[in-house]
Enzyme design. Structure first.
Site, PDB file in Angstrom:
ATOM      1  N   ARG A 231      -2.766  57.596  21.899  1.00 25.82           N
ATOM      2  CA  ARG A 231      -1.151  58.025  22.206  1.00 25.82           C
ATOM      3  C   ARG A 231      -1.055  59.022  22.984  1.00 25.82           C
ATOM      4  NH1 ARG A 231      -0.091  53.196  20.835  1.00 25.82           N
ATOM      5  NH2 ARG A 231       1.582  52.134  19.493  1.00 25.82           N
ATOM      6  N   HIS A 232      -0.521  59.031  23.986  1.00 24.82           N
ATOM      7  CA  HIS A 232      -0.407  60.747  24.586  1.00 24.82           C
ATOM      8  C   HIS A 232      -0.038  61.780  23.371  1.00 24.82           C
ATOM      9  CE1 HIS A 232       1.240  64.090  27.136  1.00 24.82           C
ATOM     10  NE2 HIS A 232      -0.311  63.774  27.863  1.00 24.82           N
ATOM     11  N   ALA A 233      -0.120  62.511  23.277  1.00 28.25           N
ATOM     12  CA  ALA A 233       0.052  63.860  22.846  1.00 28.25           C
ATOM     13  C   ALA A 233       1.113  64.418  22.881  1.00 28.25           C
ATOM     14  CB  ALA A 233      -1.286  64.793  22.551  1.00 28.25           C
TER      15      ALA A 233
END
Length: 388
Positions: A231-233
């Site tokens: 997942r993107h931060a």
């Protein structure tokens, strides 16, 4: 100059390449792809990568991949006569690339100051693990060491899992790319000033500079980012999600696109849900959002999910293997690999630099050289130059 190199932007540029293994050879392969005459100076035992697999018919395919288009001259640089010959060769060059530990080339009598005294127009590029200064200057470095020290491994992997190495030698490649960029900047400057410059590139510096999202969080926000898995931060939905037969990748970065996405997955009301009212809130409530997405995708194959999203203009993609990516119609159309004729391996495909220059053919080129293959040719050129 070979006919298949006509029209290449670096035709007429000569590079003396003392580098070995990956970062330096990756840099100089980019020069060779664009028409530069790259003369690879090797020890009598050859570049270490000649002895690293995978192998076919006794030839290292890894060596082939990053030494395409070069010429080879094997010399013992502890021999004064060899050093004398190399200094004469560097007098004919535009660029020298070396990736020994700092101080080694000076001890051999081939340091930047010596060679630039001989040839003031020479650009001299030193590529090392930690550069020419700092407390780690003498520390040995390979890609995994740089990944570990740069924070790259710490932010890679599952939140509840161990730090994870990237599945490619990204530290070496980053160093090779910045080395090529730095060398070209110095060559451009030389055309205006008439003088070369010593360029200092470190793998550590390069990889750290390749992490702008992490830099913003550390330097700007004072955070110490951890792992977020697939997942993107900072954004959501931005990551990989499960469908009936595997996972697919998805990237939704703004409110307008999120509203379109919600309609595409049959939840138009989610765009007005207070939990998902902004990108920041969507990331904070990502588990709930992921549940909506994976409930929708549970009855679809990855291909079906991607097709439905793409029809609404949502960035989405199946997760392909490396083999599928190299064989894809997109990679073929962009000509990201080229066919060369090798004397042992026969016709083979090798990667090539990805930038397109109008009017330049991307096919053609020569394979990586056998050890010392071009000795007579290079030394004859050197003698011919001395008699002019």
């Amino acid at each position: 100059m070979d006919a298949d190199k006509a029209g290449r932007p670096l035709e007429g540029v000569r590079v003396i390449d003392f580098s070995r293994v990956l970062a330096g050879p990756y840099c100089t392969a980019l020069f060779a792809d664009l028409g530069a005459d790259v003369i690879k100076i090797e020890s009598p035992q050859g570049d270490d990568y000649r002895h690293v697999g995978p192998f076919r018919d006794g030839e290292s395919l890894l060596f082939q991949a990053v030494n395409r288009g070069k010429r080879s001259l094997a010399l013992d640089l502890k021999d004064p006569d060899a050093v004398k010959a190399v200094r004469a060769l560097c007098n004919t060059a535009d660029l020298v690339v070396e990736n020994f530990r700092p101080g080694v080339m000076e001890r051999l009598g081939l340091g930047a100051r010596t060679l630039q005294d001989d040839n003031p127009r020479l650009v001299y590029l030193s590529l090392s693990g930690f550069g020419q200064s700092g407390p780690n200057v003498s520390r040995p470095a390979y890609d995994i060491i740089v990944q570990a020290l740069s924070g790259m491994m710490h932010v890679t992997g599952a939140p509840d899992g161990p730090p994870t190495m990237i599945g490619e030698a990204l530290g070496d490649v980053a160093g090779g790319l910045f080395a090529a960029w730095g060398a070209m900047v110095a060559l451009f400057e030389r055309e205006r000033t008439g003088r070369g410059r010593h360029v200092d590139v470190a793998l550590f510096d390069s990889l750290l500079s390749m992490m702008p999202v992490t830099a913003a969080r550390v330097l700007g926000a004072g955070e110490d980012p951890g792992r977020t898995g697939n997942r993107h931060a900072l954004s959501a939905p931005f990551g990989t999600y499960r469908a009936a037969n595997g996972h697919f990748a998805l990237a939704v970065l703004n409110d307008r696109l999120f509203a379109t996405f919600c309609k595409a997955i049959g939840h138009p009301d989610a765009a007005q849900d207070a939990r998902f009212a902004s990108d920041t809130l969507r990331r904070q409530n990502e588990p709930e959002l992921a549940g909506l997405i994976e409930d929708w995708a549970a009855g679809l194959t990855t291909g079906e999910a991607v097709d439905l999203l793409a029809a609404s203009g949502i960035p989405a993609a199946p997760i392909e293997t490396a083999a599928e990516a190299w064989r894809s119609p997109q990679a073929e159309e962009r000509r990201l690999s080229a066919t060369v004729e090798h004397p042992v391996l026969g016709e083979m495909r090798v990667p090539c630099q990805p930038v397109h220059f109008a009017g330049m053919t991307r096919e053609g080129g020569t394979p990586a050289p056998s050890l010392d293959q071009h000795r007579d040719e290079i030394l004859a050129e050197l003698r011919e130059g001395e008699t002019r």
